[in-house]
Design a protein around this motif. Structure first.
Motif, mmCIF file in Angstrom:
data_model
loop_
_atom_site.group_PDB
_atom_site.id
_atom_site.type_symbol
_atom_site.label_atom_id
_atom_site.label_comp_id
_atom_site.label_asym_id
_atom_site.label_seq_id
_atom_site.Cartn_x
_atom_site.Cartn_y
_atom_site.Cartn_z
ATOM 1 N N SER A 176 0.917 -1.215 0.003
ATOM 2 C CA SER A 176 0.036 0.108 0.063
ATOM 3 C C SER A 176 0.830 1.046 -0.009
ATOM 4 C CB SER A 176 -0.961 -0.023 1.182
ATOM 5 O OG SER A 176 -0.224 0.071 2.433
ATOM 6 N N GLY A 177 0.291 2.288 -0.254
ATOM 7 C CA GLY A 177 0.951 3.537 -0.329
ATOM 8 C C GLY A 177 1.130 4.172 -1.492
ATOM 9 N N GLY A 178 1.018 3.501 -2.580
ATOM 10 C CA GLY A 178 1.596 4.100 -3.978
ATOM 11 C C GLY A 178 0.521 5.071 -4.360
ATOM 12 N N GLY A 179 0.875 6.075 -5.394
ATOM 13 C CA GLY A 179 -0.120 6.949 -5.831
ATOM 14 C C GLY A 179 0.591 7.889 -6.723
ATOM 15 N N LEU A 180 0.108 9.204 -6.987
ATOM 16 C CA LEU A 180 0.588 10.029 -8.133
ATOM 17 C C LEU A 180 1.285 11.153 -7.077
ATOM 18 C CD1 LEU A 180 0.908 11.441 -10.714
ATOM 19 C CD2 LEU A 180 -1.182 12.242 -10.503
ATOM 20 N N VAL A 181 2.480 11.478 -7.540
ATOM 21 C CA VAL A 181 3.327 12.663 -6.867
ATOM 22 C C VAL A 181 4.018 13.326 -7.734
ATOM 23 C CG1 VAL A 181 5.202 11.192 -6.117
ATOM 24 C CG2 VAL A 181 4.794 12.930 -4.866
ATOM 25 N N GLN A 182 4.505 14.774 -7.585
ATOM 26 C CA GLN A 182 5.230 15.366 -8.614
ATOM 27 C C GLN A 182 6.631 15.026 -7.944
ATOM 28 O OE1 GLN A 182 4.040 19.540 -7.882
ATOM 29 N NE2 GLN A 182 2.600 19.599 -9.457
ATOM 30 N N ALA A 183 7.468 15.218 -9.176
ATOM 31 C CA ALA A 183 9.037 15.234 -9.057
ATOM 32 C C ALA A 183 9.309 16.047 -7.872
ATOM 33 C CB ALA A 183 9.680 15.493 -10.410
ATOM 34 N N SER A 214 12.756 12.666 -2.941
ATOM 35 C CA SER A 214 13.326 13.306 -4.030
ATOM 36 C C SER A 214 13.222 12.134 -5.275
ATOM 37 C CB SER A 214 14.781 13.361 -3.931
ATOM 38 O OG SER A 214 15.281 14.261 -2.663
ATOM 39 N N LEU A 215 11.488 12.075 -5.213
ATOM 40 C CA LEU A 215 11.200 11.298 -6.414
ATOM 41 C C LEU A 215 11.408 11.842 -7.878
ATOM 42 C CD1 LEU A 215 8.109 9.538 -4.662
ATOM 43 C CD2 LEU A 215 9.754 8.308 -5.749
ATOM 44 N N LYS A 216 11.719 11.175 -8.888
ATOM 45 C CA LYS A 216 12.059 11.471 -10.178
ATOM 46 C C LYS A 216 11.041 10.756 -11.062
ATOM 47 C CE LYS A 216 16.891 11.597 -9.146
ATOM 48 N NZ LYS A 216 18.476 11.081 -9.524
ATOM 49 N N PRO A 217 10.718 11.394 -12.327
ATOM 50 C CA PRO A 217 9.938 10.649 -13.199
ATOM 51 C C PRO A 217 10.284 9.217 -13.489
ATOM 52 C CG PRO A 217 10.133 12.929 -14.040
ATOM 53 C CD PRO A 217 10.923 12.569 -12.612
ATOM 54 N N GLU A 218 11.663 9.014 -13.579
ATOM 55 C CA GLU A 218 12.211 7.709 -14.005
ATOM 56 C C GLU A 218 11.775 6.674 -12.684
ATOM 57 O OE1 GLU A 218 13.854 10.606 -14.133
ATOM 58 O OE2 GLU A 218 15.817 10.243 -13.363
ATOM 59 N N ASP A 219 11.297 6.939 -11.473
ATOM 60 C CA ASP A 219 10.820 6.177 -10.667
ATOM 61 C C ASP A 219 9.596 5.503 -10.814
ATOM 62 O OD1 ASP A 219 12.553 8.400 -8.310
ATOM 63 O OD2 ASP A 219 13.228 6.476 -9.110
ATOM 64 N N THR A 220 8.776 6.067 -11.826
ATOM 65 C CA THR A 220 7.354 5.709 -12.104
ATOM 66 C C THR A 220 7.517 4.170 -12.652
ATOM 67 O OG1 THR A 220 6.639 7.912 -12.974
ATOM 68 C CG2 THR A 220 5.652 5.849 -13.799
ATOM 69 N N ALA A 221 6.669 3.277 -11.781
ATOM 70 C CA ALA A 221 6.725 1.687 -11.827
ATOM 71 C C ALA A 221 5.731 1.236 -10.962
ATOM 72 C CB ALA A 221 8.258 1.467 -11.629
ATOM 73 N N VAL A 222 5.433 0.001 -11.165
ATOM 74 C CA VAL A 222 4.785 -0.751 -10.130
ATOM 75 C C VAL A 222 5.873 -1.189 -9.087
ATOM 76 C CG1 VAL A 222 3.344 -2.869 -9.671
ATOM 77 C CG2 VAL A 222 2.945 -1.341 -11.911
ATOM 78 N N TYR A 223 5.580 -1.132 -7.915
ATOM 79 C CA TYR A 223 6.354 -1.728 -6.895
ATOM 80 C C TYR A 223 5.942 -3.035 -6.230
ATOM 81 C CZ TYR A 223 9.334 2.616 -7.428
ATOM 82 O OH TYR A 223 10.092 3.605 -7.925
ATOM 83 N N TYR A 224 6.908 -3.715 -5.922
ATOM 84 C CA TYR A 224 6.426 -5.194 -5.782
ATOM 85 C C TYR A 224 7.212 -5.426 -4.293
ATOM 86 C CZ TYR A 224 4.403 -6.053 -10.146
ATOM 87 O OH TYR A 224 3.757 -5.995 -11.410
ATOM 88 N N CYS A 225 6.624 -5.688 -3.322
ATOM 89 C CA CYS A 225 7.106 -6.360 -2.223
ATOM 90 C C CYS A 225 7.618 -7.949 -2.309
ATOM 91 C CB CYS A 225 6.169 -6.251 -0.840
ATOM 92 S SG CYS A 225 6.730 -6.770 0.635
ATOM 93 N N SER A 226 8.741 -8.252 -1.623
ATOM 94 C CA SER A 226 9.108 -9.417 -1.864
ATOM 95 C C SER A 226 9.632 -9.967 -0.528
ATOM 96 C CB SER A 226 10.247 -9.508 -2.688
ATOM 97 O OG SER A 226 11.389 -9.091 -2.252
ATOM 98 N N SER A 254 5.157 12.707 -11.710
ATOM 99 C CA SER A 254 4.879 13.478 -12.723
ATOM 100 C C SER A 254 6.071 14.690 -12.807
ATOM 101 C CB SER A 254 3.418 14.303 -12.711
ATOM 102 O OG SER A 254 3.672 15.113 -11.638
ATOM 103 N N SER A 255 6.372 15.101 -14.105
ATOM 104 C CA SER A 255 7.397 16.011 -14.262
ATOM 105 C C SER A 255 6.756 17.487 -13.975
ATOM 106 C CB SER A 255 8.194 15.884 -15.469
ATOM 107 O OG SER A 255 7.234 15.748 -16.687
#
Length: 114
Positions: free
Chosen positions: A7-14, A84-96, A113-114
């Motif tokens: 949980s915790g994903g979403g849309l955030v600005q760079a 300090s998120l960047k647009p290139e961090d955009t992805a589906v994140y998986y816990c393992s 988003s940039s």
């Protein structure tokens, strides 16, 4: 059998921050390694960060200094603080979780988003 729920994903600005959480269905005290991976569109799944049962951490070069992995054995949770998120961090994140084999969560989308 280990079930993992992110949980915790979403849309955030760079430049912004997000904190991902992973809740395990079993005690994580004895799980050797827990981690976070991500898959961006068109790419293979890649390692983001791992944390051992002893607390040792490992990070991909692309996130070092920006992301922090932690675990709360009492709550059976693992976290990924992303700053300090960047647009290139955009992805589906998986816990393992690696016990006798690798277990995966269903993933949570992070969009920067940039």
């Amino acid at each position: 059998q280990v079930q993992l729920v992110e949980s915790g994903g979403g849309l955030v600005q760079a430049g912004g921050s997000l904190r991902l959480s992973c809740a395990a269905s079993v005690s994580i005290f004895s799980i050797n390694v827990m981690g976070w991976y991500r898959r961006a569109p068109g790419n293979q799944r890649e390692l983001v960060a791992t944390i051992s049962s002893g607390g040792s951490t490992n990070y991909a070069d692309s996130v070092k200094g920006r992301f922090t992995i932690s675990r709360d054995n009492a709550k059976n949770n693992v976290y990924l603080q992303m700053n300090s998120l960047k647009p290139e961090d955009t992805a589906v994140y998986y816990c393992s979780a690696y016990l006798t084999r690798m277990y995966w969560g269903q993933g949570t989308q992070v969009t920067v988003s940039s």
